[in-house]
Design an enzyme around this catalytic site. Structure first.
Site, mmCIF file in Angstrom:
data_model
loop_
_atom_site.group_PDB
_atom_site.id
_atom_site.type_symbol
_atom_site.label_atom_id
_atom_site.label_comp_id
_atom_site.label_asym_id
_atom_site.label_seq_id
_atom_site.Cartn_x
_atom_site.Cartn_y
_atom_site.Cartn_z
ATOM 1 N N GLY A 119 0.834 -1.210 0.000
ATOM 2 C CA GLY A 119 0.000 0.000 0.000
ATOM 3 C C GLY A 119 0.862 1.251 0.000
ATOM 4 C CB THR A 140 5.099 -6.502 4.426
ATOM 5 O OG1 THR A 140 4.058 -7.408 4.820
ATOM 6 C CG2 THR A 140 5.731 -7.026 3.158
ATOM 7 C CG ASP A 142 1.419 -9.500 5.462
ATOM 8 O OD1 ASP A 142 1.430 -9.972 6.620
ATOM 9 O OD2 ASP A 142 0.699 -8.550 5.121
ATOM 10 C CG MET A 184 -1.441 -11.329 11.517
ATOM 11 S SD MET A 184 -0.683 -9.751 11.984
ATOM 12 C CE MET A 184 -2.014 -9.004 12.909
ATOM 13 N N GLY A 185 -0.707 -12.567 7.647
ATOM 14 C CA GLY A 185 -0.156 -12.743 6.296
ATOM 15 C C GLY A 185 -1.024 -12.146 5.206
ATOM 16 C CD GLU A 237 -4.281 -11.854 8.582
ATOM 17 O OE1 GLU A 237 -4.753 -11.438 9.647
ATOM 18 O OE2 GLU A 237 -3.473 -11.201 7.890
HETATM 19 O O1 F6P Z 1 0.250 -6.408 6.616
HETATM 20 C C1 F6P Z 1 0.639 -6.718 7.913
HETATM 21 C C2 F6P Z 1 -0.529 -7.168 8.740
HETATM 22 O O2 F6P Z 1 -0.046 -7.496 10.030
HETATM 23 C C3 F6P Z 1 -1.327 -8.308 8.144
HETATM 24 O O3 F6P Z 1 -0.692 -9.548 8.300
HETATM 25 C C4 F6P Z 1 -2.634 -8.147 8.882
HETATM 26 O O4 F6P Z 1 -3.725 -8.644 8.142
HETATM 27 C C5 F6P Z 1 -2.770 -6.645 9.022
HETATM 28 O O5 F6P Z 1 -1.470 -6.108 8.885
HETATM 29 C C6 F6P Z 1 -3.353 -6.202 10.327
HETATM 30 O O6 F6P Z 1 -3.506 -4.831 10.278
HETATM 31 P P1 F6P Z 1 -3.905 -3.937 11.534
HETATM 32 O O7 F6P Z 1 -2.655 -3.694 12.324
HETATM 33 O O8 F6P Z 1 -4.440 -2.700 10.920
HETATM 34 O O9 F6P Z 1 -4.916 -4.686 12.339
#
Ligand code: F6P
Length: 369
Positions: A119, A140, A142, A184-185, A237
């Site tokens: 992003g 990231t 991810d 996550m990911g 997720e």
């Molecule tokens: O992109 C990194 C990440 O941790 C993802 O793995 C997860 O879906 C998202 O960000 C969570 O975002 P937030 O911190 O806004 O809840």
């Protein structure tokens, strides 16, 4: 005196401070560079008055093993979608990018180094197209950015997820249970797949391969004899049942544009119960524990390499590019290429073959080779 501005955008990630420190330390070797940090991504520039922090070697002393980012971050709003409150209490997104670029140029900033994920790098590219001298650094947990072998923070997240699998194995075995670990990911299964292989999970469900619940159930049942047995399932997720949608949570935070993923683990437990799976099941959601805390050594090293290279790109005027790790080199790639396609797990990936070679079920029938 030349000036470079660092911004950290999107979700935080172990290694951000190590990148900041590396940029500042490398810049200190040149007599004519000053390094500034914008607080909370580009908000520090956009706010009135602006909030920039001068980053000297003294300020960044010892931060390479600190989690988070000393200049804060945000994954809401930004220069192209600045939230403005309307009279009725609702919010509208306003494009303030031109004004921001003018402000950055007026501040005498020669280069912007934007440390962020897909992003943030999309924003970098759009700002570059409008004339901003910008360089990206891929961040990231991810690992979903292509054109680089790896992003910093990812290996730390894998380490944390693996530790969780290790811990769940012992409690699962003691109680004859199935433990479902949600990691996550986002839309990429790299954290899940790596943790499943490293931790020795029996099942690994990732977003790239929507699963068949009967295959998952059969694999888990094979782990039990007369009610005794155990198993650990790692579920990303973003994983979903074939034909079903993603598991999402509501989010009403102003300016938050991402889909907030969550609930894949509990959805899986419900689906297994509905399919007639009998052993006890428990769920653990690892969440932001995967993002907080100290980066492991691998990520500190990668961050240092990214930071030094990014500053050298700034000196060379190599703008509109992102630092990329292509073993054994650090190169610069056009941002436009870096954001073109996400880095996702494919069936022919070596780690998929390793996982299935270890007997880990991915919840799908694998095509015969
Ligand atoms: O992109 C990194 C990440 O941790 C993802 O793995 C997860 O879906 C998202 O960000 C969570 O975002 P937030 O911190 O806004 O809840």
């Amino acid at each position: 005196m030349k000036r470079a501005l660092i911004v950290t955008g999107g979700g935080d990630c172990p290694g951000l401070n190590a990148v900041i420190r590396a940029i500042v330390k490398r810049a200190a070797q040149e007599k004519d560079w000053e390094i500034l940090g914008s607080i909370q991504a580009f908000n520090g520039v956009l706010w009135e008055p602006s909030e920039l922090k001068v980053l000297t070697p003294d300020v960044v002393k010892g931060i390479h093993f600190q989690g988070g980012t000393i200049i804060e971050t945000t994954n809401k709003g930004g220069p192209f979608a600045w939230p403005v409150k309307n009279k009725d209490g609702s919010y509208s997104a306003v494009d303030r990018s031109d004004e921001m670029i003018r402000k950055i140029q007026y501040m005498g900033i020669d280069a912007v180094i934007s440390i962020g994920g897909d992003g943030s790098q999309r924003i970098s590219q759009a700002l570059y197209e409008k004339g901003l001298n910008i360089i990206g650094v891929p961040k990231t947990i991810d690992n979903d950015l292509s054109t680089t072998d790896s992003t910093f923070g990812f290996q730390t997240a894998v380490e944390i997820a693996t530790e969780a699998v290790d811990k769940l194995v012992t409690t699962a075995a003691s109680h004859n249970r199935v433990f479902v670990l949600e990691v996550m990911g986002r839309y990429a299964g790299w954290i899940g797949l790596n943790a499943a292989v490293a931790g020795g999970a029996e099942v690994c469900l990732i977003p790239e391969f929507p699963y068949d619940i009967n295959i998952v159930k059969a694999k888990l049942e094979a782990r039990f004899t007369r009610g005794r047995g155990f198993a650990v399932v790692v579920v990303s997720e973003g994983a979903s049942l074939q034909g079903a949608g993603l598991s999402v949570e509501e989010n009403d935070e102003v300016g938050y544009e991402n889909l907030r993923l969550g609930g894949a683990g509990s959805a899986l437990i419900k689906q297994l119960k509905a399919a007639g799976f009998e052993p006890d099941m428990r769920e653990t959601v690892l969440g932001h524990l995967q993002r907080g805390g100290v980066p492991i050594a691998y990520d500190r090293v990668l961050s240092a390499q990214f930071g030094v290279k990014a500053f050298e790109m700034a000196m060379e005027g190599d703008f509109g590019k992102m630092v990329a790790y292509r073993h054994p080199k650090f190169i610069s790639v056009p941002l436009i290429e870096a954001i073109a396609e996400p880095n996702l797990v494919t069936l022919d990936n070596a780690l998929v073959k390793t996982a299935t070679g270890l007997g880990i079920s991915l919840g799908i029938d694998l095509p015969k080779e």
